[in-house]
Design a protein around this motif. Structure first.
Motif, PDB file in Angstrom:
ATOM      1  N   GLY A 151       8.267  66.098  32.264  1.00 23.33           N
ATOM      2  CA  GLY A 151       8.016  66.954  33.419  1.00 23.33           C
ATOM      3  C   GLY A 151       8.741  66.478  34.661  1.00 23.33           C
ATOM      4  N   THR A 152       8.773  65.146  34.870  1.00 15.92           N
ATOM      5  CA  THR A 152       9.468  64.608  36.039  1.00 15.92           C
ATOM      6  C   THR A 152      10.962  64.887  35.964  1.00 15.92           C
ATOM      7  OG1 THR A 152       7.800  62.862  36.255  1.00 15.92           O
ATOM      8  CG2 THR A 152       9.916  62.502  37.353  1.00 15.92           C
ATOM      9  N   ALA A 153      11.548  64.730  34.765  1.00 13.75           N
ATOM     10  CA  ALA A 153      12.973  65.008  34.609  1.00 13.75           C
ATOM     11  C   ALA A 153      13.281  66.479  34.869  1.00 13.75           C
ATOM     12  CB  ALA A 153      13.424  64.613  33.207  1.00 13.75           C
ATOM     13  N   MET A 154      12.428  67.361  34.346  1.00 21.72           N
ATOM     14  CA  MET A 154      12.622  68.797  34.576  1.00 21.72           C
ATOM     15  C   MET A 154      12.463  69.137  36.053  1.00 21.72           C
ATOM     16  SD  MET A 154      10.586  70.298  31.253  1.00 21.72           S
ATOM     17  CE  MET A 154      10.857  72.013  31.714  1.00 21.72           C
ATOM     18  N   ALA A 155      11.476  68.512  36.705  1.00 22.40           N
ATOM     19  CA  ALA A 155      11.243  68.776  38.129  1.00 22.40           C
ATOM     20  C   ALA A 155      12.448  68.359  38.962  1.00 22.40           C
ATOM     21  CB  ALA A 155       9.995  68.041  38.597  1.00 22.40           C
ATOM     22  N   ALA A 156      13.017  67.185  38.645  1.00 18.02           N
ATOM     23  CA  ALA A 156      14.172  66.708  39.409  1.00 18.02           C
ATOM     24  C   ALA A 156      15.353  67.657  39.266  1.00 18.02           C
ATOM     25  CB  ALA A 156      14.555  65.310  38.938  1.00 18.02           C
ATOM     26  N   THR A 157      15.538  68.195  38.054  1.00 12.87           N
ATOM     27  CA  THR A 157      16.646  69.120  37.822  1.00 12.87           C
ATOM     28  C   THR A 157      16.443  70.434  38.560  1.00 12.87           C
ATOM     29  OG1 THR A 157      16.980  68.154  35.628  1.00 12.87           O
ATOM     30  CG2 THR A 157      17.970  70.298  36.039  1.00 12.87           C
ATOM     31  N   ILE A 158      15.247  70.979  38.444  1.00  8.03           N
ATOM     32  CA  ILE A 158      14.958  72.271  39.085  1.00  8.03           C
ATOM     33  C   ILE A 158      14.929  72.136  40.598  1.00  8.03           C
ATOM     34  CG2 ILE A 158      13.278  74.141  39.246  1.00  8.03           C
ATOM     35  CD1 ILE A 158      12.355  73.352  36.406  1.00  8.03           C
ATOM     36  N   ALA A 159      14.354  71.022  41.076  1.00  9.34           N
ATOM     37  CA  ALA A 159      14.205  70.840  42.522  1.00  9.34           C
ATOM     38  C   ALA A 159      15.544  70.810  43.234  1.00  9.34           C
ATOM     39  CB  ALA A 159      13.424  69.562  42.813  1.00  9.34           C
ATOM     40  N   GLY A 160      16.560  70.209  42.585  1.00  5.46           N
ATOM     41  CA  GLY A 160      17.882  70.160  43.212  1.00  5.46           C
ATOM     42  C   GLY A 160      18.419  71.551  43.486  1.00  5.46           C
ATOM     43  N   ALA A 161      18.241  72.465  42.541  1.00  4.21           N
ATOM     44  CA  ALA A 161      18.711  73.841  42.733  1.00  4.21           C
ATOM     45  C   ALA A 161      17.910  74.553  43.814  1.00  4.21           C
ATOM     46  CB  ALA A 161      18.618  74.602  41.415  1.00  4.21           C
ATOM     47  N   PHE A 167      14.368  74.420  51.638  1.00  8.54           N
ATOM     48  CA  PHE A 167      13.405  73.334  51.552  1.00  8.54           C
ATOM     49  C   PHE A 167      11.981  73.875  51.495  1.00  8.54           C
ATOM     50  CE2 PHE A 167      16.738  70.398  53.262  1.00  8.54           C
ATOM     51  CZ  PHE A 167      16.653  69.462  52.258  1.00  8.54           C
ATOM     52  N   PHE A 168      11.712  74.933  52.240  1.00  6.47           N
ATOM     53  CA  PHE A 168      10.364  75.498  52.223  1.00  6.47           C
ATOM     54  C   PHE A 168       9.990  75.955  50.820  1.00  6.47           C
ATOM     55  CE2 PHE A 168       7.642  79.268  52.313  1.00  6.47           C
ATOM     56  CZ  PHE A 168       6.496  78.719  52.860  1.00  6.47           C
ATOM     57  N   ALA A 169      10.972  76.477  50.074  1.00 10.90           N
ATOM     58  CA  ALA A 169      10.684  76.931  48.717  1.00 10.90           C
ATOM     59  C   ALA A 169      10.191  75.787  47.834  1.00 10.90           C
ATOM     60  CB  ALA A 169      11.928  77.567  48.107  1.00 10.90           C
ATOM     61  N   LEU A 170      10.651  74.558  48.107  1.00 11.48           N
ATOM     62  CA  LEU A 170      10.147  73.410  47.354  1.00 11.48           C
ATOM     63  C   LEU A 170       8.636  73.294  47.479  1.00 11.48           C
ATOM     64  CD1 LEU A 170      12.709  70.566  48.173  1.00 11.48           C
ATOM     65  CD2 LEU A 170      12.386  71.688  45.971  1.00 11.48           C
TER      66      LEU A 170
END
Length: 419
Positions: A151-161, A167-170
């Motif tokens: 989950g952390t790896a997926m979050a890091a990948t998605i969060a970058g996009a 930033f608010f969308a994060l």
């Protein structure tokens, strides 16, 4: 072969465990906001690096408080109620943090988010202990560790996009995923702990003090602090790579490797350590951690750093299942979450100590810093070899005391011919 692999890694676990597992995975996949909090505070809010450091430290302090609070509430109110409260409030705080402009409000919301982000940890592990039989707990904790890293790896990948757009969308998406987690808990997760009537003797045994007075447990917590301290040195690796003239992109590659190895290999760990004592497995894990970070002292090219990361990741992978199982064995049923709360304190404590001590050590000792870290890992491995047997004897004695005796077989009637 696939059926056999499934049976050895995930077969036979209760449905309630898989619901908990799914809720945790959903939560981790959506854990965007705090990954990019420093960059958000710098680029979107215009704060200085000093202020950013203080705000981020507030999140860590809140996390330490939240761990203790979550442990107490999970034992008193129940696992489900604590998980529901923590995720529901965290969703609201994340959304509010995305809208906050005033510095005082950002600081307050960040610290409060740290509290409610850390509250579910003790409750989640205690609930897992409640519902998973002892012989299957190592596999269950191994699956949770795997899901956490996936989950952390997926979050890091998605969060970058997402961050490249808004930033608010994060914060908005993180809040939404946290709300989904709360919804899963509300509709699908039952209470796993049976509440017993309060008596003077049970109240005397209760409280966080019982965990702190448990010498076997506190020795284990102290050794785990060493593990967390060594693992937190990964933040110092960037400085070593920078001194060798390597780029931030190279550092990102090195830091991505542990997640990849865990996702690909963690499910094979239970079979690998099956039948081995937890103390020896933990000693081997610490040895890998120590050697991995000691290699940094000789590294000056990316392949050497990748080798070091691979070695220390093997240590982390081996340590995850027995770590959680040891606490499950030592904690009395009525204090499971409190024991977990005390255990969880080592991670924010190490998160503070490692950069502070590591920065000074690197500045004054240079590459010798990594040799010291490696030696610390080897010493802690010896500590597990020494502490393991007494701890296992205590667990065996406690199990024998709570196991009802097997009734003796009735005497066989004798006949005239047998006499």
């Amino acid at each position: 072969m696939i059926r056999r692999f499934y049976a050895e890694t995930a077969g036979g676990l209760p449905r309630a465990f898989w619901t908990l597992w799914t809720a945790m995975l959903v939560n981790r996949v959506g854990a965007f906001a705090m990954l990019f909090l420093p960059l958000y505070l710098k680029d979107s809010r215009g704060l200085t690096l000093t202020v950013i450091g203080l705000v981020t430290a507030g999140y860590g302090i809140g996390g330490a408080c939240g761990s203790l609070l979550g442990g107490v509430l999970a034992d008193r109110w129940g696992r489900r109620s604590t998980l529901l409260l923590a995720n529901g409030v965290a969703a609201t705080l994340l959304l509010a943090l995305g809208f906050a402009d005033d510095l005082w409000l950002i600081v307050l919301l960040t610290a409060a988010t740290g509290v409610f982000h850390s509250m579910p940890g003790p409750a989640l592990v205690a609930a897992t202990i409640d519902i998973v039989p002892e012989e299957a707990r190592s596999r269950a904790f191994n699956l949770q560790f795997w899901a956490f890293n996936l989950g952390t790896a997926m979050a890091a990948t998605i969060a970058g996009a997402i961050a490249s757009t808004s930033f608010f969308a994060l914060f908005a998406v993180d809040a939404a995923m946290t709300a989904v987690t709360a919804t899963i808990i509300y509709f699908k997760i039952p209470e796993t702990v049976r509440k017993e009537p309060s008596t003077p003797s049970s109240r005397k045994r209760g409280g966080l003090g019982a965990a702190f007075r448990d010498s076997y447990f506190m020795i284990f917590v102290g050794l785990t602090f060493v593990l967390a301290f060594i693992s937190s040195q990964s933040s110092m690796v960037q400085l070593a790579m920078n001194a060798d003239g390597l780029s931030p992109r190279a550092f990102g590659l090195v830091m991505a490797l542990p997640g990849i190895l865990i996702v690909l290999g963690q499910l094979f760990v239970p079979k690998l350590i099956q039948g081995r004592t937890k103390g020896r497995v933990l000693a081997l894990a610490f040895a890998f951690l120590g050697v991995g970070y000691a290699v940094i002292g000789a590294a000056d090219i990316v392949p050497m750093y990748l080798l070091a990361a691979a070695i220390w990741t093997m240590g982390s992978m081996l340590a995850a299942p027995p770590n959680a199982s040891v606490i499950a064995e030592l904690a009395p049923p009525q204090l499971r979450a409190r024991y977990q709360a005390v255990f969880y304190l080592v991670f924010p404590a190490a998160g503070f100590a490692a950069p502070a001590i590591g920065g000074w050590s690197l500045d004054h000792l240079g590459s010798a810093h990594w040799l010291i870290i490696g030696t610390l890992g080897i010493l802690a491995a010896i500590g597990h070899l020494l502490a393991g047997p007494p701890r296992e004897r205590r667990v065996a004695a406690a199990l024998a005391a709570t196991t009802p005796p097997v009734p003796a077989a009735p005497p066989t009637p004798q006949t005239e011919n047998s006499r």
